[in-house]
Design a protein around this motif. Structure first.
Motif, PDB file in Angstrom:
ATOM      1  N   MET B  14       0.844  -1.192   0.000  1.00  0.00           N
ATOM      2  CA  MET B  14       0.000   0.000   0.000  1.00  0.00           C
ATOM      3  C   MET B  14       0.883   1.246   0.000  1.00  0.00           C
ATOM      4  N   LEU B  15       0.332   2.370  -0.507  1.00  0.00           N
ATOM      5  CA  LEU B  15       1.123   3.602  -0.605  1.00  0.00           C
ATOM      6  C   LEU B  15       1.260   4.285   0.755  1.00  0.00           C
ATOM      7  N   LYS B  16       2.470   4.738   1.042  1.00  0.00           N
ATOM      8  CA  LYS B  16       2.675   5.480   2.299  1.00  0.00           C
ATOM      9  C   LYS B  16       2.609   6.968   1.963  1.00  0.00           C
ATOM     10  N   VAL B  17       1.385   7.514   2.008  1.00  0.00           N
ATOM     11  CA  VAL B  17       1.184   8.900   1.571  1.00  0.00           C
ATOM     12  C   VAL B  17       0.485   9.766   2.613  1.00  0.00           C
ATOM     13  N   LEU B  18       0.092   9.173   3.733  1.00  0.00           N
ATOM     14  CA  LEU B  18      -0.742   9.926   4.680  1.00  0.00           C
ATOM     15  C   LEU B  18       0.099  10.667   5.727  1.00  0.00           C
ATOM     16  N   ASN B  19      -0.466  11.776   6.229  1.00  0.00           N
ATOM     17  CA  ASN B  19       0.205  12.555   7.266  1.00  0.00           C
ATOM     18  C   ASN B  19      -0.713  12.687   8.494  1.00  0.00           C
ATOM     19  N   PRO B  20      -0.279  13.342   9.564  1.00  0.00           N
ATOM     20  CA  PRO B  20      -1.125  13.426  10.766  1.00  0.00           C
ATOM     21  C   PRO B  20      -2.516  14.029  10.525  1.00  0.00           C
ATOM     22  N   ILE B  23      -4.803  11.378   9.461  1.00  0.00           N
ATOM     23  CA  ILE B  23      -5.147  10.506  10.597  1.00  0.00           C
ATOM     24  C   ILE B  23      -6.221  11.180  11.455  1.00  0.00           C
ATOM     25  N   TRP B  24      -6.054  12.481  11.667  1.00  0.00           N
ATOM     26  CA  TRP B  24      -7.066  13.257  12.390  1.00  0.00           C
ATOM     27  C   TRP B  24      -8.411  13.159  11.663  1.00  0.00           C
ATOM     28  N   ALA B  25      -8.362  13.322  10.332  1.00  0.00           N
ATOM     29  CA  ALA B  25      -9.599  13.293   9.535  1.00  0.00           C
ATOM     30  C   ALA B  25     -10.258  11.917   9.584  1.00  0.00           C
ATOM     31  N   LEU B  26      -9.436  10.864   9.632  1.00  0.00           N
ATOM     32  CA  LEU B  26      -9.993   9.513   9.692  1.00  0.00           C
ATOM     33  C   LEU B  26     -10.691   9.302  11.040  1.00  0.00           C
ATOM     34  N   GLY B  27     -10.008   9.653  12.127  1.00  0.00           N
ATOM     35  CA  GLY B  27     -10.563   9.429  13.467  1.00  0.00           C
ATOM     36  C   GLY B  27     -11.759  10.323  13.752  1.00  0.00           C
ATOM     37  N   CYS B 222      -5.730   3.801  13.809  1.00  0.00           N
ATOM     38  CA  CYS B 222      -4.564   2.916  13.638  1.00  0.00           C
ATOM     39  C   CYS B 222      -4.718   1.953  12.459  1.00  0.00           C
ATOM     40  N   GLN B 223      -5.894   1.925  11.820  1.00  0.00           N
ATOM     41  CA  GLN B 223      -6.031   1.108  10.603  1.00  0.00           C
ATOM     42  C   GLN B 223      -5.160   1.658   9.466  1.00  0.00           C
ATOM     43  N   ALA B 224      -4.798   2.942   9.577  1.00  0.00           N
ATOM     44  CA  ALA B 224      -4.020   3.567   8.501  1.00  0.00           C
ATOM     45  C   ALA B 224      -2.516   3.426   8.726  1.00  0.00           C
ATOM     46  N   ALA B 225      -2.119   2.637   9.718  1.00  0.00           N
ATOM     47  CA  ALA B 225      -0.701   2.586  10.108  1.00  0.00           C
ATOM     48  C   ALA B 225       0.230   2.179   8.967  1.00  0.00           C
ATOM     49  N   GLU B 226      -0.276   1.371   8.034  1.00  0.00           N
ATOM     50  CA  GLU B 226       0.590   0.899   6.943  1.00  0.00           C
ATOM     51  C   GLU B 226       0.659   1.911   5.790  1.00  0.00           C
ATOM     52  N   GLU B 227      -0.164   2.969   5.884  1.00  0.00           N
ATOM     53  CA  GLU B 227      -0.219   3.930   4.771  1.00  0.00           C
ATOM     54  C   GLU B 227       0.248   5.327   5.163  1.00  0.00           C
ATOM     55  N   ARG B 229       3.253   8.081   6.301  1.00  0.00           N
ATOM     56  CA  ARG B 229       4.693   8.230   6.023  1.00  0.00           C
ATOM     57  C   ARG B 229       5.508   7.847   7.249  1.00  0.00           C
ATOM     58  N   SER B 230       5.038   8.255   8.440  1.00  0.00           N
ATOM     59  CA  SER B 230       5.752   7.907   9.670  1.00  0.00           C
ATOM     60  C   SER B 230       4.732   7.506  10.733  1.00  0.00           C
ATOM     61  N   ALA B 231       4.589   6.195  10.932  1.00  0.00           N
ATOM     62  CA  ALA B 231       3.564   5.711  11.878  1.00  0.00           C
ATOM     63  C   ALA B 231       3.866   6.168  13.298  1.00  0.00           C
ATOM     64  N   GLY B 232       5.146   6.169  13.652  1.00  0.00           N
ATOM     65  CA  GLY B 232       5.534   6.535  15.016  1.00  0.00           C
ATOM     66  C   GLY B 232       5.171   7.966  15.364  1.00  0.00           C
ATOM     67  N   ARG B 233       5.053   8.837  14.340  1.00  0.00           N
ATOM     68  CA  ARG B 233       4.740  10.246  14.579  1.00  0.00           C
ATOM     69  C   ARG B 233       3.264  10.537  14.263  1.00  0.00           C
ATOM     70  N   ALA B 234       2.820  10.078  13.088  1.00  0.00           N
ATOM     71  CA  ALA B 234       1.491  10.469  12.613  1.00  0.00           C
ATOM     72  C   ALA B 234       0.352   9.867  13.435  1.00  0.00           C
ATOM     73  N   ILE B 235       0.491   8.596  13.838  1.00  0.00           N
ATOM     74  CA  ILE B 235      -0.634   7.960  14.539  1.00  0.00           C
ATOM     75  C   ILE B 235      -0.868   8.596  15.914  1.00  0.00           C
ATOM     76  N   PRO B 236       0.174   8.746  16.767  1.00  0.00           N
ATOM     77  CA  PRO B 236      -0.087   9.411  18.053  1.00  0.00           C
ATOM     78  C   PRO B 236      -0.569  10.850  17.891  1.00  0.00           C
ATOM     79  N   LEU B 237       0.046  11.612  16.951  1.00  0.00           N
ATOM     80  CA  LEU B 237      -0.354  13.015  16.760  1.00  0.00           C
ATOM     81  C   LEU B 237      -1.805  13.111  16.300  1.00  0.00           C
ATOM     82  N   GLY B 238      -2.148  12.340  15.271  1.00  0.00           N
ATOM     83  CA  GLY B 238      -3.505  12.377  14.710  1.00  0.00           C
ATOM     84  C   GLY B 238      -4.537  11.890  15.711  1.00  0.00           C
ATOM     85  N   THR B 239      -4.208  10.819  16.437  1.00  0.00           N
ATOM     86  CA  THR B 239      -5.184  10.238  17.368  1.00  0.00           C
ATOM     87  C   THR B 239      -5.404  11.145  18.581  1.00  0.00           C
ATOM     88  N   MET B 240      -4.314  11.601  19.186  1.00  0.00           N
ATOM     89  CA  MET B 240      -4.462  12.439  20.382  1.00  0.00           C
ATOM     90  C   MET B 240      -5.064  13.804  20.008  1.00  0.00           C
TER      91      MET B 240
END
Lengths: 46, 462
Positions: B14-20, B23-27, B222-227, B229-240
């Motif tokens: 899958m393409l790694k194109v998403l940013n925080p 992730i915010w928009a998804l949640g 967290c479903q977007a973790a594989e897509e 650019r940086s899961a370690g940064r984008a997922i916590p930032l977007g989710t919180m």
């Protein structure tokens, strides 16, 4: 037939068109590409 | 299009194109519709103050969910989210169940969202003089269009979600300013409308179930973790960031509605925020709230298609479900077969028209998932203590959030039992039967060695 009836009919037609496009594209992908390649992704691949 | 690996075999990913922001928009996109409708049923159970208590208590539950999820996902950067976490940390049967919770929760929520869009079209038609509009074509159009969008790529899908979710959130802020919060009594009548708890504290407990509407689905980030650019940064930032947005939106929504409508009306209103816009007396505001309600429902359905398809795809990729569903589109790089497969299922749920039952099933599936998370994080920290693997985010005060989450989940089960005991028992029976099927008939197809993919050291004690 008023505007809302026309909109209802249009919604059916557009829905059908979108779904047919998706299914047609999926079939064409399956014909063009090897199954092994399509299912070759690995969890967490960079 | 594909990556070449060490064994020189071409692979697709899958393409790694998403940013925080995506992730915010998804949640927030999945959840925000709960502010426009649904949360107010908690008012019917516990009164206006009971609903506010539910809003903050359930807010605490979801804050624990967001913190725990952010830590684990920042290490398990794979589609499937909690399913993948369960697979690595607890075991296959738990993973299968969690995967199923995710697919059911999101597909049913998607169906409910599409029903809402259909009902809004009907209300709009009635307001313009056309009574009895058939909602079915608009329900199908919503699902078909969003499935088509999801099929063609995750970047456009979640960029659209960002725009419409942002508009819906801004609409809540505009309404808040319009009710003159600095001038109490002018528009808002809290003094006259707020009463004591009408059913006492048991009513407050009962309201917890509907308090989940304020936040249900934020864990979908967290479903977007594989897509990303940086899961370690984008997922916590977007989710919180998403969780903070929702806490603000939920509190404002309660404040506005509780100051405009008596609890007896608010507790059974279909679209409370739209009603609030109407009560302010501005046609422009009324129109804005109508559009925002529709946008929130569409954003939620859009995010749900994204998440349900990733969860189903992950189950297929690991052979927990037929491997056919583990395919990725070579051009759009989306799990296209999973997206197509879930369309008729969502339409079928929507055509039942049973919004209440569909939503209850979705909420209970979510709740089962949150219960799993509280156990999961304790095991995760025990097996891989801090320092043993790289974490993009470390949640504070462990194990307090896990214990709090488990206690609040138990209280919400009790609340659900009070209102929907039969549904609760039915859903538990469904997952028990599914578990037996998986253990007896399906697990033999799983390639056991292939499913553990994380480059982690051997867990402590093993």
């Amino acid at each position: 037939m008023d505007l809302w009836d026309v909109l209802s009919q249009a919604a059916w037609v557009v829905s059908a068109a979108l779904l047919i496009w998706i299914v047609k594209d999926a079939i064409s992908v399956s014909q063009q590409y090897d199954e092994e390649f399509l299912m070759s992704s690995r969890e967490g691949d960079e | 299009m594909s990556t070449t690996t060490g064994d020189s075999k071409q692979r697709i990913s899958m393409l790694k194109v998403l940013n925080p922001f995506h992730i915010w928009a998804l949640g927030v996109g999945i959840v925000l519709v709960g502010e426009f409708m649904g949360w107010n049923f908690s008012v019917a159970k516990g009164g206006a103050y009971g609903s506010l208590i539910a809003c903050w208590v359930i807010g605490l539950l979801y804050t624990c969910v967001a913190m725990i999820d952010s830590e684990v996902t920042s290490t398990v950067a794979a589609a499937g989210g909690q399913y993948t976490q369960a697979k690595h940390i607890i075991g296959p049967l738990m993973a299968f169940n969690v995967g199923l919770y995710l697919v059911m929760a999101y597909t049913m929520l998607e169906a409910a969202d599409a029903l809402v869009v259909g009902d809004l079209m009907k209300s709009g038609a009635e307001a313009l003089g056309h009574a009895g509009l058939d909602t079915k074509p608009f329900v199908v159009l919503t699902i078909a269009f969003l499935a088509w969008l999801n099929y063609r790529g995750v970047f456009t899908t979640l960029t659209l979600n960002f725009v419409i979710t942002f508009v819906a959130f801004i609409a809540i802020l505009v309404l808040f300013l319009a009710v003159e919060p600095a001038n109490p009594g002018a528009v808002l009548k809290h003094k006259e409308l707020l009463t004591d708890l009408p059913y006492g504290w048991i009513g407050v407990v009962a309201s917890l179930q509907f308090g989940m509407w304020y936040y249900l689905g934020i864990e979908g980030t967290c479903q977007a973790a594989e897509e990303v650019r940086s899961a370690g940064r984008a997922i916590p930032l977007g989710t919180m960031g998403g969780m903070m947005t929702l806490l603000v939106a939920a509190s404002l929504t309660w404040y506005i509605c509780a100051g405009l409508m008596p609890w007896q009306y608010l507790g059974q209103a279909v679209t409370p925020l739209y009603d609030a816009g109407t009560l302010v007396g501005s046609t422009k505001l009324q129109l804005l709230l109508f559009v925002a309600t529709a946008f929130a429902a569409i954003a939620s359905a859009n995010g749900c298609i994204n998440d349900a398809s990733r969860a189903w795809f992950s189950l297929g990729r690991d052979r927990y479900m037929p491997v056919f569903f583990g395919a990725i589109h070579p051009k759009y790089r989306t799990p296209y077969r999973s997206i197509i497969f879930l369309v008729p299922i969502a339409v079928s749920f929507a055509f039942t028209g049973l919004l209440d039952q569909v939503i209850t099933f979705s909420i209970l599936s979510g709740l089962l998932g949150y219960t799993f998370m509280s156990i999961n994080i304790v095991k995760f920290r025990k097996m891989w203590p801090l320092g043993s693997i790289h974490r993009g985010y470390i949640h504070p005060f462990h194990p307090l959030p896990a214990i709090t989450l488990l206690i609040l989940c138990s209280a919400t089960y009790f609340a659900t039992f009070l209102g929907y005991g039969t549904s609760l028992l039915s859903i538990l029976a469904f997952y028990i039967v599914a578990s037996i099927w998986f253990s007896v008939r399906r697990y033999k197809f799983v390639k056991r060695a292939d499913q553990f993919t994380m480059p982690w050291p051997r867990p402590k004690g093993y």
